[in-house]
Write a protein that holds these residues in place. Structure first.
Motif, short mmCIF file in Angstrom:
data_model
loop_
_atom_site.label_atom_id
_atom_site.label_comp_id
_atom_site.label_asym_id
_atom_site.label_seq_id
_atom_site.Cartn_x
_atom_site.Cartn_y
_atom_site.Cartn_z
N HIS A 72 0.84 -1.21 0.00
CA HIS A 72 0.00 0.00 0.00
C HIS A 72 0.87 1.25 0.00
O HIS A 72 0.56 2.24 -0.67
CB HIS A 72 -0.93 -0.02 1.22
CG HIS A 72 -1.64 1.28 1.46
ND1 HIS A 72 -2.51 1.84 0.55
CD2 HIS A 72 -1.59 2.14 2.51
CE1 HIS A 72 -2.96 2.99 1.03
NE2 HIS A 72 -2.42 3.19 2.22
N HIS A 97 3.24 7.58 4.85
CA HIS A 97 2.13 8.11 5.66
C HIS A 97 1.58 7.13 6.69
O HIS A 97 1.05 7.54 7.71
CB HIS A 97 0.99 8.62 4.76
CG HIS A 97 0.17 7.54 4.12
ND1 HIS A 97 0.60 6.83 3.02
CD2 HIS A 97 -1.03 7.01 4.44
CE1 HIS A 97 -0.32 5.94 2.68
NE2 HIS A 97 -1.32 6.02 3.53
N ASP A 98 1.72 5.81 6.42
CA ASP A 98 1.16 4.82 7.36
C ASP A 98 2.21 4.16 8.25
O ASP A 98 1.89 3.20 8.96
CB ASP A 98 0.42 3.73 6.57
CG ASP A 98 -1.01 4.14 6.21
OD1 ASP A 98 -1.56 5.02 6.89
OD2 ASP A 98 -1.56 3.56 5.25
N ASP A 225 -4.57 7.98 -1.41
CA ASP A 225 -4.48 6.98 -0.34
C ASP A 225 -5.64 6.01 -0.43
O ASP A 225 -6.45 5.89 0.47
CB ASP A 225 -4.49 7.71 1.02
CG ASP A 225 -4.28 6.75 2.20
OD1 ASP A 225 -3.85 5.60 1.97
OD2 ASP A 225 -4.55 7.17 3.33
N TYR A 227 -7.15 2.06 -1.72
CA TYR A 227 -6.74 0.69 -1.93
C TYR A 227 -7.36 0.24 -3.23
O TYR A 227 -8.45 -0.30 -3.25
CB TYR A 227 -7.20 -0.18 -0.77
CG TYR A 227 -6.65 0.31 0.55
CD1 TYR A 227 -5.32 0.10 0.86
CD2 TYR A 227 -7.46 0.99 1.45
CE1 TYR A 227 -4.81 0.56 2.05
CE2 TYR A 227 -6.95 1.44 2.64
CZ TYR A 227 -5.63 1.23 2.95
OH TYR A 227 -5.12 1.67 4.12
FE FE Z 1 -2.96 4.65 3.88
#
Ligand code: FE
Ligand code: FE
Length: 257
Positions: A72, A97-98, A225, A227
């Motif tokens: 991701h 970011h994650d 962002d 999926y």
């Molecule tokens: Fe994310």
């Protein structure tokens, strides 16, 4: 955009996660967690190490995702690169970011790491995902619309349910001078899971000068962002090498986590 994304049903792992989160993430809980992570004494590692740590981690909060989080990360960065081929910083924000999800490796439960966030210390708006489960929160009905905050107090003064957003923000903020990510992008990271605010339009009364720009930046970033099942999960060696180089450029030093 695929409108079937982010569909939430009961009797799913997402429902369980949010019901745990909503029961446990009270104002007191959030203040404790913020205090606990206000001094970063968990470990020292490079940003690259955090990316590698998510190679085996699948986010339980997202109903659309069944791939490791590092995939991701690359996919988000690549979506940004297609539109902004020269903006290496924004690509990197997509990549990292994650990475606050390394909280998992410190033993934090999933409901203190991932999922949409909300403000504690004021009324819970009905647009919160799985709002029904907010009724199990001991702060439910305790505060009025503004609660402990005043109008126009500013986004940064709100206590938001704790997770990977706030944690990575603190890591970047406290390691200032050791990386090249700018302040506006730190805010994008800090508020990217704050769906009741950035997507449902809640908490507007708390915004002050400058917060509108943050909102615009967060919403722009969130377009990337996603999926998307159309994106290939196979990340080539060339792609990995490209990001490895920008990681070295923007994160040359070891960081305190
Ligand atoms: Fe994310
Ligand atoms: Fe996230």
């Amino acid at each position: 955009m695929n409108t079937s994304l982010r569909v939430y049903e009961t009797d799913t792992p997402q429902h369980k996660l949010y019901s745990d989160m909503h029961r446990n993430q009270t104002l007191d809980y959030v203040l404790d967690k913020k205090e606990k992570y206000s001094s970063l004494n968990n470990k020292k590692m490079y940003m690259k190490d955090a990316l590698a740590a998510l190679d085996t981690f699948v986010d339980p909060s997202d109903p659309d995702l069944d791939e490791e989080n590092s995939i991701h990360a690359y996919q988000t960065a690549e979506r940004i690169r297609r539109i902004h081929p020269l903006n290496k910083e924004l690509q990197l924000v997509g990549l990292i970011h994650d990475l606050g999800k390394v909280l998992f490796t410190f033993g934090e439960p999933d409901w203190a790491v991932v999922g949409d966030t909300y403000v504690v210390g004021c009324d819970f708006p009905k647009s919160i995902v799985y709002y029904e489960t907010m009724k199990e929160n001991s702060d439910f009905d305790k505060y009025d619309k503004n609660g402990i905050y005043s109008e126009k107090c500013g986004l940064e003064n709100l206590n938001i349910s704790f997770g990977h957003d706030e944690y990575l923000y603190q890591v970047l903020k406290q390691n200032e001078g050791k990386h090249k990510i700018s302040k506006p992008n730190l805010d994008v990271i800090r508020y990217h899971s704050f769906y009741p605010w950035h997507t449902s339009g809640e908490y507007k009364q708390f915004m002050r000068d400058g917060d509108q720009v943050i909102l615009k930046n967060v919403n722009y970033f969130n377009n990337f962002d996603l999926y998307s099942k159309e994106d290939s999960p196979d990340i080539s060696d060339e792609i990995k090498e490209y990001y490895s180089q920008i990681l070295d450029e923007y994160f040359p030093e070891i960081l305190q986590w």
